[in-house]
Design an enzyme around this catalytic site. Structure first.
Site, short mmCIF file in Angstrom:
data_model
loop_
_atom_site.label_atom_id
_atom_site.label_comp_id
_atom_site.label_asym_id
_atom_site.label_seq_id
_atom_site.Cartn_x
_atom_site.Cartn_y
_atom_site.Cartn_z
N ASP A 13 72.48 38.48 82.59
CA ASP A 13 71.92 37.14 82.43
C ASP A 13 73.03 36.13 82.21
O ASP A 13 74.13 36.49 81.77
CB ASP A 13 70.96 37.09 81.23
CG ASP A 13 69.77 38.02 81.42
OD1 ASP A 13 69.42 38.32 82.57
OD2 ASP A 13 69.21 38.44 80.39
N1 URA Z 1 69.18 43.18 79.54
C1 URA Z 1 68.95 41.86 79.37
O1 URA Z 1 67.96 41.44 78.81
N2 URA Z 1 69.88 41.00 79.87
C2 URA Z 1 71.02 41.39 80.48
O2 URA Z 1 71.83 40.55 80.87
C3 URA Z 1 71.24 42.77 80.63
C4 URA Z 1 70.30 43.65 80.15
#
Ligand code: URA
Length: 229
Positions: free
Chosen positions: A101
Site C-alpha cells: 500500500d
Molecule cells: N497488507 C496490507 O494491508 N497492506 C500492505 O501493504 C501489505 C499487506
C-alpha cells in the site's frame, strides 16, 4: 517457449548439450524431472538444472526499501511511484513483485523475470511474507489463535490461510502471511476490531530487507537471494 531453448538461453549450453542433460534427467520442471526437449513452457514454471533454479541472463532483480507515500504502480498520472526511485534506464520494463500500500514501508522486490515474479506471487505457492505491525488499540492475546485459525474478511467468503502472529508489545506485532490478499494485514486487524497505524514488510521468503539499505534506496539482489525463492 520450448524447454530446450529456454535451458539453452539460461545456461549458455548448446542445444546438443541441453539434449544430453535432459537425457540424464538433470532438468526438472516444477520439481518433476523431464526429458522432453520440445515441452512448451507457459512462463510460469520453475525450471531447475541439478536442483539449481535457472534464470535468464541479464534479467534484473532488485530490492527497494520503500518509503511511505509512493504508490506501487509502474506508472501513475498524478502520484509518484516506486519506479521513480530508480534511474529511468533501470526502471524500464520492471514488474512489481507483490504490491505494498502507499503508506506501507519496507521490502519491495522488482524484476523483469516474469517466471521469478510468479514463483513469489502465485497463489499456488506459499511464499511467507513477514510484516511488522503497529496498531491503534492494544493487541488482544486472543488474536494469536484467530490468525492461526484464519479470519473471514469483509466481502470475502473464504477465511484467510493460517497466519502467524507474534505479539511484540502492547501495540506491536510481527505477522507472517503465506498469501497476498488486497490490504490483507489491515483487513485482518480490522476484522478483529483493531486498526493498523503503521505497516512495514521485513522479508519475502528468505529475502530480508537489507538493514544497510536506507529508505528510498535500492540494490541488486545477490545470486543467493535470487535463487532462494
Ligand atoms: N497488507 C496490507 O494491508 N497492506 C500492505 O501493504 C501489505 C499487506
Amino acid at each position: 517457449m520450448r524447454l530446450d531453448k529456454y535451458v539453452s538461453q539460461c545456461t549458455g549450453l548448446s542445444r546438443k548439450s541441453v539434449k544430453q542433460v535432459l537425457h540424464q534427467m538433470r532438468i526438472a520442471v516444477d520439481g518433476e524431472p523431464v526429458r522432453n526437449a520440445g515441452l512448451g513452457l507457459s512462463g510460469e514454471e520453475t525450471v531447475t538444472l541439478d536442483g539449481h533454479l535457472l534464470t535468464l541472463p541479464g534479467a534484473r532483480y532488485l530490492m527497494v526499501h520503500k518509503p511511505a507515500g509512493l504508490v506501487c504502480a509502474t506508472e501513475d498520472a498524478s502520484q509518484r511511484t516506486v519506479l521513480d526511485l530508480l534511474p529511468g534506464t533501470l526502471a524500464s520494463g520492471l514488474q512489481i513483485v507483490g504490491r505494498l500500500d502507499k503508506d506501507t514501508t519496507g521490502l519491495l522486490l522488482l524484476t523483469d523475470d516474469g517466471q521469478w515474479n510468479h514463483r513469489i506471487t502465485s497463489p499456488r505457492r506459499t511464499c511467507a511474507k513477514v510484516y511488522c505491525v503497529t496498531t491503534a488499540d492494544p493487541i488482544a492475546p486472543s488474536a494469536i489463535q484467530a490468525f492461526r485459525n484464519g479470519i473471514v474478511l469483509k466481502n470475502e467468503p473464504k477465511p484467510t490461510q493460517p497466519a502467524e502472529l507474534v505479539i511484540e508489545g502492547s501495540h506491536q506485532a510481527r505477522v507472517t502471511l503465506t498469501e497476498g490478499r488486497y490490504h490483507q494485514v489491515k483487513r485482518m486487524f480490522a476484522a478483529l476490531g483493531n486498526r493498523v497505524t503503521a505497516l512495514h514488510r521485513a522479508s519475502v521468503g528468505r529475502i530480508q530487507l537489507d538493514p544497510e539499505l536506507p529508505e528510498g534506496h535500492y540494490r541488486t539482489l545477490t545470486e543467493e537471494e535470487v535463487n532462494s525463492v
